[in-house]
Design an enzyme around this catalytic site. Structure first.
Site, PDB file in Angstrom:
ATOM      1  N   CYS A  64       0.835  -1.206   0.000  1.00 35.11           N
ATOM      2  CA  CYS A  64       0.000   0.000   0.000  1.00 35.11           C
ATOM      3  C   CYS A  64       0.870   1.257   0.000  1.00 35.11           C
ATOM      4  CB  CYS A  64      -0.926  -0.034   1.218  1.00 35.11           C
ATOM      5  SG  CYS A  64      -1.816   1.503   1.512  1.00 35.11           S
ATOM      6  N   CYS A  67      -0.017   3.900   2.603  1.00 33.25           N
ATOM      7  CA  CYS A  67       0.385   3.452   3.942  1.00 33.25           C
ATOM      8  C   CYS A  67       1.826   3.866   4.230  1.00 33.25           C
ATOM      9  CB  CYS A  67       0.260   1.928   4.075  1.00 33.25           C
ATOM     10  SG  CYS A  67      -1.418   1.300   3.888  1.00 33.25           S
TER      11      CYS A  67
END
Length: 324
Positions: A64, A67
């Site tokens: 991600c 993230c």
């Protein structure tokens, strides 16, 4: 996004005012405020620890990209908070069950636990200033400059409160004030669309959310409003709620009708009732429609948002069903 043809221009009237309030800060702790957790240790690291102080859970995955942007910011701000909150990180690739059970459908997602229960949260790689404001709400402020970002955040908070209290005019005025300063602020855009829906102008709200720039169209808050509009359109086709209630009075295990009534209650603003109908189904028959009641409740959460009292209350009850 500004000008006389801007569909977000407020036409509700009202007075502009804004205020912000924060909780008191707890005592700092000497224990490291950051750690990783697993499915097995989640209860100890999060549920039990949150009875001592707020615990932020960062649901992330190695693949991600957002993230990777958010986690360092979280770690920095939590460290600088000097023990007012703790941060627990959970890799959902290695440990997917907790995130799935709590309705985490996109990452990064941060859920704050207080006194053993989910209390607040946000999604996406938000700026450092918003992370600080989030932690200040939970653990009390550490002090900082009174800059424009903080002022906008305070006005948005006040506008959301007014909207929740039914003051559409006041909320629209504040959201409009933010759009004057920041014409592409996604929270203000979503908030103004919410005002339109509350004023019975669903079509105007849908038109306002059409042809937005990609960065705005992909914002989680704006996508939630689009889902809400879809739910409104669907509910209009589900039939007479009085007739459905009469059917349930004679056949309370007609789960298909109960789901319909939940959807109707949702668009009527009866969020607690909508959640209750779905939770009733879960308690009676988790297998119904392949766990469809839980999936529908998670769709409601997406629209209501993690901070809505109905989301918080229903998520707590969902947790008690899932983890009992």
């Amino acid at each position: 996004m500004s000008g006389p043809n801007n569909p977000y221009n407020a036409s509700f009237g009202g007075q502009m005012s804004a205020s912000a309030s924060f909780g008191a800060a707890p005592a700092a702790s000497g224990v490291s405020p950051i750690k990783d957790t697993t499915t097995a240790t989640f209860a100890k690291d999060v549920i039990e620890e949150s009875r001592n102080q707020p615990v932020l859970v960062d649901f992330w995955a190695p693949w991600c990209g957002p993230c990777k942007q958010l986690t360092p910011v979280l770690e920095k701000v939590v460290t600088e908070a000097q023990g007012r909150v703790k941060l627990v990180k959970m890799n959902i690739d290695d440990h997917p069950s907790v995130a799935g059970q709590l309705g985490i459908q996109s990452i990064p997602a941060v859920i704050a636990f207080v006194d053993g229960r989910p209390a607040d949260g946000f999604m996406g790689a938000v700026p450092e200033s918003q992370v600080r404001q989030f932690i200040d709400r939970l653990g009390g402020p550490a002090g900082g400059p009174d800059d424009q970002a903080a002022e906008i955040a305070a006005v948005l908070e006040e506008a959301s409160g007014l909207l929740a209290a039914g003051d559409i005019n006041g909320a629209a005025e504040l959201f409009g004030a933010v759009l004057q300063a920041d014409p592409e602020n996604p929270k203000a855009l979503a908030g103004m669309a919410e005002c339109m829906i509350a004023a019975g102008q669903s079509q105007r709200a849908r038109e306002a959310l059409t042809d937005l720039p990609e960065t705005l169209a992909n914002d989680a808050g704006i996508q939630a409003i689009v889902k809400k509009l879809d739910q409104i359109d669907e509910a209009r086709k589900l039939g007479d709620p009085v007739a459905i209630e009469q059917e349930l009075a004679t056949n309370p295990d007609n789960h298909e009708q109960r789901v319909k009534l939940a959807k109707i209650c949702n668009v009527e603003g009866k969020r607690d009732e909508a959640a209750e109908h779905l939770l009733v189904i879960m308690r009676k028959d988790r297998a119904f429609d392949d766990d469809g009641a839980r999936r529908q409740l998670l769709e409601f959460f997406d629209v209501w948002g993690p901070k809505d009292p109905a989301t918080i209350a229903a998520r707590r009850r969902l947790s008690s069903i899932l983890f009992s």
